[in-house]
Design an enzyme around this catalytic site. Structure first.
Site, PDB file in Angstrom:
ATOM      1  N   ASN A  12       0.881  -1.171   0.000  1.00 47.26           N
ATOM      2  CA  ASN A  12       0.000   0.000   0.000  1.00 47.26           C
ATOM      3  C   ASN A  12       0.915   1.216   0.000  1.00 47.26           C
ATOM      4  OD1 ASN A  12      -1.783   2.061   0.530  1.00 47.26           O
ATOM      5  ND2 ASN A  12      -2.291   1.380   2.629  1.00 47.26           N
ATOM      6  N   TRP A  13       1.076   1.805  -1.180  1.00 47.94           N
ATOM      7  CA  TRP A  13       2.041   2.899  -1.318  1.00 47.94           C
ATOM      8  C   TRP A  13       1.523   4.210  -0.734  1.00 47.94           C
ATOM      9  CZ3 TRP A  13       4.000   1.876  -7.079  1.00 47.94           C
ATOM     10  CH2 TRP A  13       4.687   0.654  -7.085  1.00 47.94           C
ATOM     11  N   LYS A  14       0.246   4.232  -0.373  1.00 50.33           N
ATOM     12  CA  LYS A  14      -0.363   5.444   0.197  1.00 50.33           C
ATOM     13  C   LYS A  14      -0.093   6.653  -0.715  1.00 50.33           C
ATOM     14  CE  LYS A  14      -0.263   3.327   4.721  1.00 50.33           C
ATOM     15  NZ  LYS A  14      -0.186   3.456   6.176  1.00 50.33           N
ATOM     16  N   HIS A  98      -9.595   1.322   4.623  1.00 49.13           N
ATOM     17  CA  HIS A  98      -8.338   1.522   5.356  1.00 49.13           C
ATOM     18  C   HIS A  98      -8.588   2.489   6.523  1.00 49.13           C
ATOM     19  CE1 HIS A  98      -4.306   2.736   6.405  1.00 49.13           C
ATOM     20  NE2 HIS A  98      -3.898   1.628   5.811  1.00 49.13           N
ATOM     21  N   GLU A 100      -6.952   4.850   7.711  1.00 51.73           N
ATOM     22  CA  GLU A 100      -6.696   6.270   7.433  1.00 51.73           C
ATOM     23  C   GLU A 100      -7.894   6.917   6.761  1.00 51.73           C
ATOM     24  OE1 GLU A 100      -2.930   5.709   5.449  1.00 51.73           O
ATOM     25  OE2 GLU A 100      -2.067   5.133   7.370  1.00 51.73           O
ATOM     26  N   GLU A 170      -5.756  -4.878  10.362  1.00 49.35           N
ATOM     27  CA  GLU A 170      -4.750  -3.850  10.603  1.00 49.35           C
ATOM     28  C   GLU A 170      -5.054  -3.134  11.911  1.00 49.35           C
ATOM     29  OE1 GLU A 170      -2.632  -2.660   6.745  1.00 49.35           O
ATOM     30  OE2 GLU A 170      -4.339  -1.339   6.962  1.00 49.35           O
ATOM     31  N   GLY A 176       2.146   2.249  10.795  1.00 45.94           N
ATOM     32  CA  GLY A 176       3.104   3.340  10.684  1.00 45.94           C
ATOM     33  C   GLY A 176       3.761   3.722  11.995  1.00 45.94           C
ATOM     34  N   SER A 215       3.129  -2.154  10.336  1.00 42.08           N
ATOM     35  CA  SER A 215       4.571  -2.242  10.576  1.00 42.08           C
ATOM     36  C   SER A 215       5.159  -3.624  10.261  1.00 42.08           C
ATOM     37  CB  SER A 215       4.907  -1.820  12.005  1.00 42.08           C
ATOM     38  OG  SER A 215       4.471  -0.476  12.235  1.00 42.08           O
ATOM     39  N   GLY A 236       2.693  -0.978   4.300  1.00 41.10           N
ATOM     40  CA  GLY A 236       2.809   0.432   3.963  1.00 41.10           C
ATOM     41  C   GLY A 236       4.273   0.820   3.798  1.00 41.10           C
ATOM     42  N   GLY A 237       4.873   1.323   4.872  1.00 41.89           N
ATOM     43  CA  GLY A 237       6.233   1.844   4.839  1.00 41.89           C
ATOM     44  C   GLY A 237       7.228   0.952   4.113  1.00 41.89           C
TER      45      GLY A 237
HETATM   46  P1  PGA Z   1       2.627   0.301   7.694  1.00 41.02           P
HETATM   47  O1  PGA Z   1       1.183   0.535   7.000  1.00 41.02           O
HETATM   48  O2  PGA Z   1       3.174  -0.978   7.109  1.00 41.02           O
HETATM   49  O3  PGA Z   1       3.431   1.492   7.311  1.00 41.02           O
HETATM   50  O4  PGA Z   1       2.380   0.182   9.159  1.00 41.02           O
HETATM   51  C1  PGA Z   1       0.302  -0.530   6.785  1.00 41.02           C
HETATM   52  C2  PGA Z   1      -0.984  -0.019   6.189  1.00 41.02           C
HETATM   53  O5  PGA Z   1      -1.434   1.072   6.589  1.00 41.02           O
HETATM   54  O6  PGA Z   1      -1.574  -0.669   5.306  1.00 41.02           O
END
Ligand code: PGA
Length: 257
Positions: A12-14, A98, A100, A170, A176, A215, A236-237
């Site tokens: 997930n490149w956000k 998600h 966010e 999640e 994050g 994470s 994500g990251g």
């Molecule tokens: P993260 O994000 O790996 O940076 O914790 C995961 C996500 O939000 O899908």
């Protein structure tokens, strides 16, 4: 049961990257990726780059998805993107709900369920995100929160819809933050999610991929992916660096061997 399910390692490149970085990321992942049976790979770029990434990854076996979708069909919805459009430009998956977007964009359970339905109507596989906040976990409400998030989709789409859907657990406190759920903490919730689905249909529950997100990285992936109800990751990251992302893919391949 896990032997029956493939892993899905999803990036997930956000809202990150630019044309140059995204091209490097996509070509780096595709050239470094060694396809392994039972380990599927997906990347979800921001909207403006989906079409070009789909082109760069054509023939690589790596799927492309979006990070959200409108619950509406084409029409007067300024700024939104429909499932029809996503399908048209080569997205095979879409993340819905998600945390966010639930938090920052105020998406409700009902809206998330409508997005799930809209995606499936176009043959796009929804990756439904569920998860509790730290306050909810500390209040002992994890199962209630996830039950509520899942029930909204079951009500709107029915259990049969989970034959062509992916779930991502999640925990919001792990996204994050560098704080990963332990394999046991995650497995407990994954088992609970599968149990909720099994109460409706055991076969569907046994087939659905439940990813862990929060994470996840090369160093903790093997432990998480070794749990019986964890079928991949939503990353994500660590999905923004070729080597970090491929390390997770390789961890999945090693567990599957
Ligand atoms: P993260 O994000 O790996 O940076 O914790 C995961 C996500 O939000 O899908």
């Amino acid at each position: 049961m896990s032997g029956m399910r493939s892993f899905l390692i999803a990036g997930n490149w956000k809202m990150n990257g630019d044309s140059g970085h995204i091209r490097e990321l996509a070509t780096g992942i595709s050239s470094g990726h060694e396809p392994v049976e039972g380990v599927d790979v997906l990347v979800c770029p921001p909207f403006p780059y989906i079409a070009s990434v789909a082109g760069l990854l054509a023939g690589s076996g790596i799927a492309v998805g979006a990070q959200t979708v409108s619950e509406n069909g084409n029409g007067a919805f300024t700024g939104d993107v429909s499932a029809t459009m996503l399908k048209d430009i080569g997205a095979a998956f879409v993340i819905v709900g998600h945390s966010e977007r639930r938090t920052l964009n105020g998406e409700t359970d009902t809206q998330v369920a409508a997005k799930f339905v809209a995606a499936q109507a176009e043959g796009i596989v929804p990756v439904l995100c569920v998860g509790e906040t730290l306050e909810e976990r500390e209040a002992g409400a994890t199962e209630a929160v996830i039950g509520r998030q899942l029930a909204a989709v079951l009500d709107a789409a029915g259990i049969g819809a989970f034959k062509k859907a992916v779930i991502a657990y999640e925990p919001v406190w792990a996204i994050g933050t560098g704080k990963t759920a332990t394999p046991e903490q995650a497995q407990d919730v994954h088992r609970h999610i599968r149990g909720l689905l099994a109460a409706e249909d055991e076969q569907v529950a046994g087939g659905v991929q439940i990813l862990y997100g929060g994470s996840m990285k090369g160093e903790n992936a093997a432990g998480l992916l070794g749990m019986s109800d964890i079928d991949g990751g939503l990353i994500g990251g660590a999905s923004l660096k070729v080597d970090d992302f491929l390390a997770i893919v390789r961890a999945g391949a090693a567990v599957r061997k």
